[in-house]
Design an enzyme around this catalytic site. Structure first.
Site, mmCIF file in Angstrom:
data_model
loop_
_atom_site.group_PDB
_atom_site.id
_atom_site.type_symbol
_atom_site.label_atom_id
_atom_site.label_comp_id
_atom_site.label_asym_id
_atom_site.label_seq_id
_atom_site.Cartn_x
_atom_site.Cartn_y
_atom_site.Cartn_z
ATOM 1 N N ARG A 23 0.839 -1.226 0.000
ATOM 2 C CA ARG A 23 0.000 0.000 0.000
ATOM 3 C C ARG A 23 0.862 1.259 0.000
ATOM 4 N NH1 ARG A 23 -2.668 -1.182 5.569
ATOM 5 N NH2 ARG A 23 -0.461 -1.686 5.863
ATOM 6 N N GLU A 28 6.413 5.798 12.535
ATOM 7 C CA GLU A 28 6.238 6.628 13.724
ATOM 8 C C GLU A 28 7.235 7.789 13.611
ATOM 9 O OE1 GLU A 28 6.660 4.618 17.439
ATOM 10 O OE2 GLU A 28 5.207 3.054 16.943
ATOM 11 N N GLN A 46 4.993 23.297 19.702
ATOM 12 C CA GLN A 46 4.482 23.884 18.452
ATOM 13 C C GLN A 46 5.024 23.107 17.270
ATOM 14 O OE1 GLN A 46 4.567 28.235 18.100
ATOM 15 N NE2 GLN A 46 5.393 28.050 16.004
ATOM 16 N N ASN A 48 5.481 23.279 13.099
ATOM 17 C CA ASN A 48 5.506 24.214 11.960
ATOM 18 C C ASN A 48 5.583 23.428 10.667
ATOM 19 O OD1 ASN A 48 5.599 26.334 13.779
ATOM 20 N ND2 ASN A 48 7.802 26.615 13.629
ATOM 21 N N ARG A 59 15.918 29.677 3.806
ATOM 22 C CA ARG A 59 15.210 30.228 4.966
ATOM 23 C C ARG A 59 16.177 30.198 6.145
ATOM 24 N NH1 ARG A 59 9.242 29.985 4.535
ATOM 25 N NH2 ARG A 59 8.677 29.136 2.482
ATOM 26 N N HIS A 62 18.007 31.644 11.483
ATOM 27 C CA HIS A 62 17.107 32.221 12.468
ATOM 28 C C HIS A 62 17.239 31.574 13.839
ATOM 29 C CE1 HIS A 62 14.273 33.033 8.794
ATOM 30 N NE2 HIS A 62 15.296 33.871 8.838
ATOM 31 N N LYS A 72 14.550 22.669 17.723
ATOM 32 C CA LYS A 72 13.723 22.294 16.564
ATOM 33 C C LYS A 72 14.093 20.893 16.103
ATOM 34 C CE LYS A 72 13.867 27.133 15.296
ATOM 35 N NZ LYS A 72 14.675 28.118 14.567
ATOM 36 N N HIS A 119 19.382 28.335 12.949
ATOM 37 C CA HIS A 119 18.894 27.287 12.036
ATOM 38 C C HIS A 119 18.549 27.894 10.683
ATOM 39 C CE1 HIS A 119 15.504 24.655 10.470
ATOM 40 N NE2 HIS A 119 16.601 23.929 10.340
ATOM 41 N N TYR A 132 8.527 20.894 11.243
ATOM 42 C CA TYR A 132 9.413 20.809 12.400
ATOM 43 C C TYR A 132 8.688 21.142 13.694
ATOM 44 C CZ TYR A 132 10.167 25.713 10.946
ATOM 45 O OH TYR A 132 10.015 27.021 10.532
ATOM 46 N N LYS A 169 13.418 40.075 4.603
ATOM 47 C CA LYS A 169 14.006 40.102 5.965
ATOM 48 C C LYS A 169 15.385 39.436 5.965
ATOM 49 C CE LYS A 169 12.740 36.802 8.885
ATOM 50 N NZ LYS A 169 11.914 35.968 9.801
ATOM 51 N N ASP A 170 15.464 38.279 5.325
ATOM 52 C CA ASP A 170 16.719 37.517 5.382
ATOM 53 C C ASP A 170 17.824 38.170 4.567
ATOM 54 O OD1 ASP A 170 15.241 34.172 5.656
ATOM 55 O OD2 ASP A 170 15.618 35.765 7.133
HETATM 56 C C1 LIG Z 1 8.455 31.211 12.343
HETATM 57 C C2 LIG Z 1 7.008 31.630 12.385
HETATM 58 C C3 LIG Z 1 6.481 32.519 11.477
HETATM 59 N N1 LIG Z 1 5.151 32.871 11.552
HETATM 60 C C4 LIG Z 1 4.623 33.793 10.544
HETATM 61 C C5 LIG Z 1 5.365 35.115 10.468
HETATM 62 C C6 LIG Z 1 5.299 35.479 9.013
HETATM 63 O O1 LIG Z 1 4.087 36.204 8.743
HETATM 64 C C7 LIG Z 1 5.210 34.138 8.280
HETATM 65 C C8 LIG Z 1 6.523 33.722 7.642
HETATM 66 O O2 LIG Z 1 7.517 33.775 8.644
HETATM 67 P P1 LIG Z 1 9.058 33.716 8.237
HETATM 68 O O3 LIG Z 1 9.270 34.472 6.969
HETATM 69 O O4 LIG Z 1 9.853 34.104 9.451
HETATM 70 O O5 LIG Z 1 9.210 32.142 7.931
HETATM 71 P P2 LIG Z 1 10.626 31.415 7.696
HETATM 72 O O6 LIG Z 1 11.558 32.284 6.918
HETATM 73 O O7 LIG Z 1 10.308 30.066 7.183
HETATM 74 O O8 LIG Z 1 11.197 31.312 9.174
HETATM 75 C C9 LIG Z 1 11.581 30.084 9.745
HETATM 76 O O9 LIG Z 1 12.791 29.742 9.127
HETATM 77 C C10 LIG Z 1 13.760 29.018 9.850
HETATM 78 C C11 LIG Z 1 14.201 27.862 9.001
HETATM 79 C C12 LIG Z 1 13.421 28.599 11.212
HETATM 80 O O10 LIG Z 1 14.083 27.729 11.778
HETATM 81 C C13 LIG Z 1 12.366 29.281 11.956
HETATM 82 O O11 LIG Z 1 11.423 28.347 12.436
HETATM 83 C C14 LIG Z 1 11.655 30.338 11.220
HETATM 84 O O12 LIG Z 1 12.343 31.553 11.473
HETATM 85 O O13 LIG Z 1 4.822 33.182 9.274
HETATM 86 C C15 LIG Z 1 4.310 32.361 12.516
HETATM 87 O O14 LIG Z 1 3.109 32.700 12.567
HETATM 88 N N2 LIG Z 1 4.815 31.482 13.439
HETATM 89 C C16 LIG Z 1 6.133 31.092 13.417
HETATM 90 O O15 LIG Z 1 6.552 30.276 14.265
#
Ligand SMILES: Cc1cn([C@H]2C[C@H](O)[C@@H](COP(=O)(O)OP(=O)(O)O[C@H]3O[C@H](C)C(=O)[C@H](O)[C@H]3O)O2)c(=O)[nH]c1=O
Length: 187
Positions: A23, A28, A46, A48, A59, A62, A72, A119, A132, A169-170
């Site tokens: 299938r 797990e 939490q 994600n 990404r 952070h 994480k 990360h 994660y 941002k990044d």
């Molecule tokens: C991280 C996070 C983001 N958000 C919202 C905030 C923004 O409106 C949107 C995108 O967030 P961001 O651009 O920060 O997402 P990533 O660039 O994937 O950030 C992550 O990237 C690296 C790999 C990481 O390890 C972190 O978990 C996290 O910083 O999601 C949330 O609502 N909750 C959250 O926990």
């Protein structure tokens, strides 16, 4: 479950068993006893999930500052990433060092990135989905970032600057030296 401590021993690569049959498969993906035995013992609060539509999406790097620092446990359910953890704990013997591992839907591996580490990842395929578990809730005010290709870290990313796809941002994140007092190493 396969368990491998990487060259920074607090960063752990685990691969849960996957049981295939006619299938498909069953796995797990998280079992608290097996993860505790592997040294991944902090409780998670939490989950994600992110989808990156292009290959070369970066990404990171952070983290969140204490008291919202996050551990994480990262896995890939579609596509593939090269996942990176950077030791940002002042006083650590591996301060400023990084480790990387390929995580994919194919290899089914997961990377444990402890609190005190930056990360980030780059996608190796289109439409890559990353899931994660985090040990602390999102705290926007506690978020910090370091530029992915920081010359102080010399991370060997498998993507060129020209091909990397980043958020606004990044693109403007500071160098690693900015993180000097973010985390303290505790033996
Ligand atoms: C991280 C996070 C983001 N958000 C919202 C905030 C923004 O409106 C949107 C995108 O967030 P961001 O651009 O920060 O997402 P990533 O660039 O994937 O950030 C992550 O990237 C690296 C790999 C990481 O390890 C972190 O978990 C996290 O910083 O999601 C949330 O609502 N909750 C959250 O926990």
């Amino acid at each position: 479950m396969k368990v491998e401590r990487l060259s920074i021993p607090e960063v752990i690569l685990v691969t849960p068993p996957r049981f295939g049959d006619n299938r498909g498969f069953f796995s797990e993906t998280y079992n608290v006893d097996r993860m505790n035995d592997a040294g991944i013992a902090l409780p998670f609060v939490q989950d994600n999930q992110s989808l990156s539509r292009q290959k070369g999406v970066v990404r990171g790097l952070h983290c969140q500052l204490a008291p919202h620092a996050q551990g994480k446990l990262v896995r890939v359910t579609r596509g593939a990433i090269w996942d990176v953890a950077v030791d940002a704990r002042t006083g650590s013997p591996t301060y400023g060092k990084w480790v990387g591992a390929e995580l994919s839907a194919e290899n089914w591996s997961q990377l444990w990135v402890p609190p005190g580490f930056l990360h980030g990842f780059v996608t190796l395929e289109e439409n890559t989905e990353v899931q994660y578990k985090c040990t602390a809730l999102y705290s926007k005010v506690s978020e910090r970032a370091v530029i992915w290709n920081c010359p102080e870290l010399k991370i060997d990313w498998p993507v060129s600057e020209a091909d990397a796809v980043l958020s606004e941002k990044d693109l403007v994140a500071p160098h690693f030296s900015e993180s000097k007092d973010w985390f303290q190493y505790e033996k």
